[in-house]
Design an enzyme around this catalytic site. Structure first.
Site, short mmCIF file in Angstrom:
data_model
loop_
_atom_site.label_atom_id
_atom_site.label_comp_id
_atom_site.label_asym_id
_atom_site.label_seq_id
_atom_site.Cartn_x
_atom_site.Cartn_y
_atom_site.Cartn_z
N LYS A 48 -89.62 26.86 43.40
CA LYS A 48 -89.70 27.39 42.16
C LYS A 48 -89.01 27.31 41.38
O LYS A 48 -88.93 27.86 39.71
CB LYS A 48 -89.02 28.53 43.25
CG LYS A 48 -89.64 29.44 44.03
CD LYS A 48 -88.21 30.48 44.83
CE LYS A 48 -89.18 30.79 46.00
NZ LYS A 48 -88.49 31.70 46.48
N GLY A 49 -87.70 26.08 40.94
CA GLY A 49 -86.92 25.93 40.36
C GLY A 49 -87.37 25.68 39.02
O GLY A 49 -86.61 25.95 37.93
N GLU A 103 -90.43 19.00 36.61
CA GLU A 103 -89.22 19.54 37.45
C GLU A 103 -88.22 20.05 36.54
O GLU A 103 -87.79 20.18 35.80
CB GLU A 103 -88.45 17.92 38.19
CG GLU A 103 -89.97 17.88 39.54
CD GLU A 103 -89.27 18.37 40.86
OE1 GLU A 103 -88.85 19.65 40.45
OE2 GLU A 103 -89.27 18.05 41.86
N ASP A 104 -87.31 20.94 38.00
CA ASP A 104 -86.17 21.86 37.59
C ASP A 104 -84.77 20.42 37.80
O ASP A 104 -84.33 20.20 36.10
CB ASP A 104 -85.57 22.38 38.32
CG ASP A 104 -85.33 22.00 40.18
OD1 ASP A 104 -85.91 21.42 40.65
OD2 ASP A 104 -85.19 23.17 40.59
N ASP A 107 -82.71 14.56 41.88
CA ASP A 107 -81.08 14.51 42.33
C ASP A 107 -81.47 13.18 43.07
O ASP A 107 -80.99 11.88 42.37
CB ASP A 107 -81.44 15.81 42.83
CG ASP A 107 -79.79 15.19 44.34
OD1 ASP A 107 -78.89 16.43 42.88
OD2 ASP A 107 -79.74 15.06 44.74
N VAL A 157 -75.03 22.69 40.29
CA VAL A 157 -75.00 24.08 38.79
C VAL A 157 -77.03 25.09 39.61
O VAL A 157 -77.38 24.93 39.48
CB VAL A 157 -76.10 22.69 37.79
CG1 VAL A 157 -74.52 21.90 37.66
CG2 VAL A 157 -77.13 21.95 37.83
N ASP A 163 -81.15 27.28 41.21
CA ASP A 163 -80.86 29.18 41.94
C ASP A 163 -79.58 28.42 43.71
O ASP A 163 -79.59 26.66 44.02
CB ASP A 163 -81.72 29.33 43.01
CG ASP A 163 -81.96 28.34 44.54
OD1 ASP A 163 -82.18 26.76 44.44
OD2 ASP A 163 -82.01 28.62 45.58
N ARG A 169 -81.64 32.20 39.32
CA ARG A 169 -82.08 31.76 38.87
C ARG A 169 -82.16 32.39 37.77
O ARG A 169 -83.34 31.39 36.51
CB ARG A 169 -83.53 31.93 39.20
CG ARG A 169 -83.90 30.80 40.78
CD ARG A 169 -85.31 30.63 41.32
NE ARG A 169 -85.17 30.39 43.11
CZ ARG A 169 -84.85 29.54 43.63
NH1 ARG A 169 -84.87 28.53 42.70
NH2 ARG A 169 -85.39 29.24 44.61
#
Ligand code: XMP
Ligand code: MG
Length: 180
Positions: A48-49, A103-104, A107, A157, A163, A169
């Site tokens: 969802k990010g 992408e959000d 990582d 973050v 989230d 969000r």
């Protein structure tokens, strides 16, 4: 989980807007100089990010785009991409298309490398990655990130799509967390 609260702002809404515009300009330039600048670019948003970044990014793009969504399950806690599954697949094929994954945050790179392998197998003409945040210090699997708005350090973050247990969000700016 108890006692986790919002920490200081890391990126303000204004700083985010400026970076999103700058990255969009880079994307406009790159894709407009393609052999066929009028060809649709398929933006693949990873739910969802990525939804807020996608919404802001597309409105700054001047290239022809179509938008599609992908949802995948997490892989529990770090290590391998074993167990990653597609929960919601794209609604259209991407064979022969120019695909840009939005992408959000990247990582470890495990999620993204799974996505890229999966999408590559469908035969796109090109496949690139645009991420809002890049946490390169945590990378386990090398992935090529073509476009990024910000580099971040190790601290978790939230906000602007990101989230903590599905919360926060909706914040227009990115915050650090306190108590995690
Ligand atoms: P990997 O490690 O596969 O993970 O690159 C990417 C996914 O992990 C989540 N993630 C975060 N979500 N704040 C978040 O809200 C963070 O600081 C954070 N770090 C990783 C996120 O879902 C991302 O797509
Ligand atoms: Mg994500």
């Amino acid at each position: 989980m108890e006692g986790v609260t919002l920490g200081p702002v890391l990126f303000t809404a204004e700083a985010i807007a400026a970076r999103v515009r700058a990255v969009a300009e880079q994307i406009n330039r790159d894709y407009l100089s393609r052999e066929d600048p009028g060809k649709d670019v398929v933006l693949v948003s990873v739910l969802k990010g990525g939804f807020i970044f996608l919404a802001d990014l597309v409105r700054c793009l001047e290239i022809p785009v179509v938008v599609d969504f992908l949802a995948i399950s997490g892989y529990g806690d770090r290590g391998t991409s074993e167990g990653v599954r597609i929960l919601k697949d794209l609604s259209e094929g991407i064979g022969g298309k120019d695909v840009l994954v939005v992408e959000d945050i990247v990582d470890t790179g495990l999620t993204l490398s799974y996505i890229l392998r999966n999408l590559e197998a469908r035969g796109p003409d090109s496949l690139r990655v645009c991420t809002f945040l890049d946490r390169a210090v945590k990378r386990i699997v090398p992935v090529e990130v073509r476009y990024r708005c910000f580099e971040v350090g190790e601290d978790f973050v939230v906000g602007y799509g990101l989230d903590y247990n599905q919360k926060w969000r909706n914040l227009p700016q990115v915050h650090l967390l306190r108590g995690r």
